[in-house]
Write an enzyme that holds these catalytic residues in place. Structure first.
Site, mmCIF file in Angstrom:
data_model
loop_
_atom_site.group_PDB
_atom_site.id
_atom_site.type_symbol
_atom_site.label_atom_id
_atom_site.label_comp_id
_atom_site.label_asym_id
_atom_site.label_seq_id
_atom_site.Cartn_x
_atom_site.Cartn_y
_atom_site.Cartn_z
ATOM 1 C CE LYS A 1 -1.926 0.712 -3.296
ATOM 2 N NZ LYS A 1 -3.332 0.930 -3.692
ATOM 3 C CE1 TYR B 1 -12.171 1.581 3.790
ATOM 4 C CE2 TYR B 1 -11.660 1.876 1.461
ATOM 5 C CZ TYR B 1 -11.252 1.591 2.753
ATOM 6 O OH TYR B 1 -9.931 1.316 2.999
ATOM 7 C CB THR C 1 -1.036 -0.055 1.164
ATOM 8 O OG1 THR C 1 -1.953 1.018 0.992
ATOM 9 C CG2 THR C 1 -0.371 0.043 2.529
ATOM 10 C CG ASN D 1 -3.065 -4.169 -4.986
ATOM 11 O OD1 ASN D 1 -2.912 -4.892 -5.970
ATOM 12 N ND2 ASN D 1 -4.161 -4.190 -4.263
ATOM 13 N N GLY E 1 -10.224 13.265 -10.301
ATOM 14 C CA GLY E 1 -8.971 12.887 -9.650
ATOM 15 C C GLY E 1 -7.983 12.328 -10.660
ATOM 16 C CB ALA E 2 -5.164 13.024 -12.112
HETATM 17 P P1 ATR Z 1 -4.873 8.069 -4.041
HETATM 18 O O1 ATR Z 1 -3.705 7.144 -4.101
HETATM 19 O O2 ATR Z 1 -5.848 7.733 -2.958
HETATM 20 O O3 ATR Z 1 -5.514 8.243 -5.357
HETATM 21 P P2 ATR Z 1 -3.439 10.529 -4.371
HETATM 22 O O4 ATR Z 1 -2.595 9.834 -5.377
HETATM 23 O O5 ATR Z 1 -2.776 11.387 -3.352
HETATM 24 O O6 ATR Z 1 -4.293 9.475 -3.560
HETATM 25 O O7 ATR Z 1 -4.530 11.387 -5.162
HETATM 26 C C1 ATR Z 1 -5.435 12.228 -4.500
HETATM 27 C C2 ATR Z 1 -6.348 12.866 -5.532
HETATM 28 O O8 ATR Z 1 -7.286 13.699 -4.837
HETATM 29 C C3 ATR Z 1 -5.619 13.777 -6.513
HETATM 30 O O9 ATR Z 1 -6.269 13.753 -7.748
HETATM 31 C C4 ATR Z 1 -5.770 15.149 -5.845
HETATM 32 O O10 ATR Z 1 -5.700 16.262 -6.724
HETATM 33 P P3 ATR Z 1 -4.277 16.903 -7.108
HETATM 34 O O11 ATR Z 1 -3.681 16.046 -8.159
HETATM 35 O O12 ATR Z 1 -4.605 18.284 -7.574
HETATM 36 O O13 ATR Z 1 -3.470 16.916 -5.823
HETATM 37 C C5 ATR Z 1 -7.175 15.039 -5.324
HETATM 38 N N1 ATR Z 1 -7.429 16.004 -4.245
HETATM 39 C C6 ATR Z 1 -6.918 15.973 -2.994
HETATM 40 N N2 ATR Z 1 -7.373 17.031 -2.276
HETATM 41 C C7 ATR Z 1 -8.169 17.747 -3.116
HETATM 42 C C8 ATR Z 1 -8.955 18.944 -2.975
HETATM 43 N N3 ATR Z 1 -9.013 19.605 -1.813
HETATM 44 N N4 ATR Z 1 -9.670 19.363 -4.039
HETATM 45 C C9 ATR Z 1 -9.646 18.699 -5.220
HETATM 46 N N5 ATR Z 1 -8.929 17.562 -5.416
HETATM 47 C C10 ATR Z 1 -8.200 17.095 -4.380
#
Ligand code: ATR
Length: 294
Positions: free
Chosen positions: A75, A231, A71, A96, A135-136
């Site tokens: 990863k 979740y 995790t 994972n 998200g990305a």
């Molecule tokens: P995970 O592995 O759970 O996907 P991550 O790789 O840290 O976690 O990705 C978090 C996602 O949530 C990203 O797309 C992030 O946007 P950024 O690429 O701009 O950082 C998004 N995210 C986190 N906080 C946010 C916020 N307050 N508003 C909008 N998007 C957010």
């Protein structure tokens, strides 16, 4: 279960590496699966620093571990420590699940398998549909590969940091022939309405529990189904908003359970029947909804 038949010299050992690891649900999930399958095995958590990942994987192999889950934050970096990586995990760009082989561990990605199973059992059909992915990050990567594999007509990438959405779109476009676009959160209200929305941002959990990445909930009017990878809480603000517009709403719990079952299936070269999987899911959702108390 007879304790004398378990935890003896024949016990197979499994585990999870991450940092932090204390909050991981996987030990509960995997030990429940092992018990349910009456398999002589045990699953334990390990906190591993980023600088120690190679040593940890080599050590786990030397100790005879049969399978490992991986995790955050390992990863991607763990991919350099493996003898082989399955094609889907390669496409996602993250691993994972590690399975012991003769030459080392082979890497898989069961997050995408868990998401696929969740779509199937909750009847979210993306084939030929217009989809919007919020998200990305890591979770969005798995979701994007799945949307492409399931034949979505279009994937619209939405992210706070537009460059990351562009990078994900470019990666997906190297094997996906459907339509794609990249837009900002401000644009989603005037953009062509999606049929399926997947939230793979972390907004709505932790400190931002009352937040949604979709500020104006009327966006959900006319959307068929909304999937949220989160979740905890069970129902995010985003899902609560979407429900008011009669969208089919699914949280990330089934994805969590089925990614664990998929790891078990890979480690044991087996297929778990649907009834057993549902029994495991029901037992764990009861435990989970009680706040982790038996
Ligand atoms: P995970 O592995 O759970 O996907 P991550 O790789 O840290 O976690 O990705 C978090 C996602 O949530 C990203 O797309 C992030 O946007 P950024 O690429 O701009 O950082 C998004 N995210 C986190 N906080 C946010 C916020 N307050 N508003 C909008 N998007 C957010």
């Amino acid at each position: 279960m007879n304790i004398f038949d378990f935890y003896n010299g024949h016990t197979k050992v499994y585990g999870i590496i991450g940092n932090p690891i204390e909050h991981s649900f996987s030990p509960v999930l995997q030990n429940t699966i092992l018990q349910k399958m009456e398999f002589n095995g045990v699953y334990v958590p390990f906190r591993v620093d980023e600088k120690d990942i190679k040593k940890a994987v080599e050590g786990l192999y030397a100790l005879g571990f049969e399978g490992i889950n991986v995790t955050v934050p390992h990863k991607i970096s763990v991919m350099d420590c493996l003898c082989d990586i399955d094609d889907t995990a390669q496409k996602v760009g993250a691993v994972n699940t590690l399975k012991r082989t003769e030459n080392g561990f082979k890497g898989y990605n069961t997050d995408i398998l868990g998401l696929k199973k969740s779509f199937a059992i909750n009847k979210i059909d993306v084939k030929g549909k217009k989809t919007m992915l919020l998200g990305a990050g890591g979770a969005a990567n798995s979701a994007a590969v799945l949307l492409s594999q399931l034949g979505a007509e279009k994937i619209v990438f939405v992210n706070r940091t537009k460059e990351k959405a562009e990078a994900l779109r470019n990666h997906i476009s190297s094997f996906y022939t459907g339509k794609t676009d990249v837009i900002s959160f401000d644009d989603i209200y005037t953009y062509e309405k999606p049929e399926i929305v997947v939230n793979a941002t972390s907004v709505g959990m932790g400190e931002g529990v009352w937040e949604s990445p979709v500020k104006d909930s009327s966006f959900f009017e006319g959307v068929e189904a909304v999937f949220d990878v989160i979740y905890i809480p069970w129902e995010t603000k985003l899902l609560n908003d979407a429900k008011k517009y009669c969208c089919k709403c699914v949280n990330g719990f089934d994805m969590l359970i089925y990614q664990g079952i998929a790891s078990y299936e890979i480690w044991h070269d087996t297929y778990m029947d649907d009834n057993t999987a549902v029994e495991i899911k029901d037992a764990l959702s009861e435990y989970f909804l009680k706040g982790g108390k038996r």
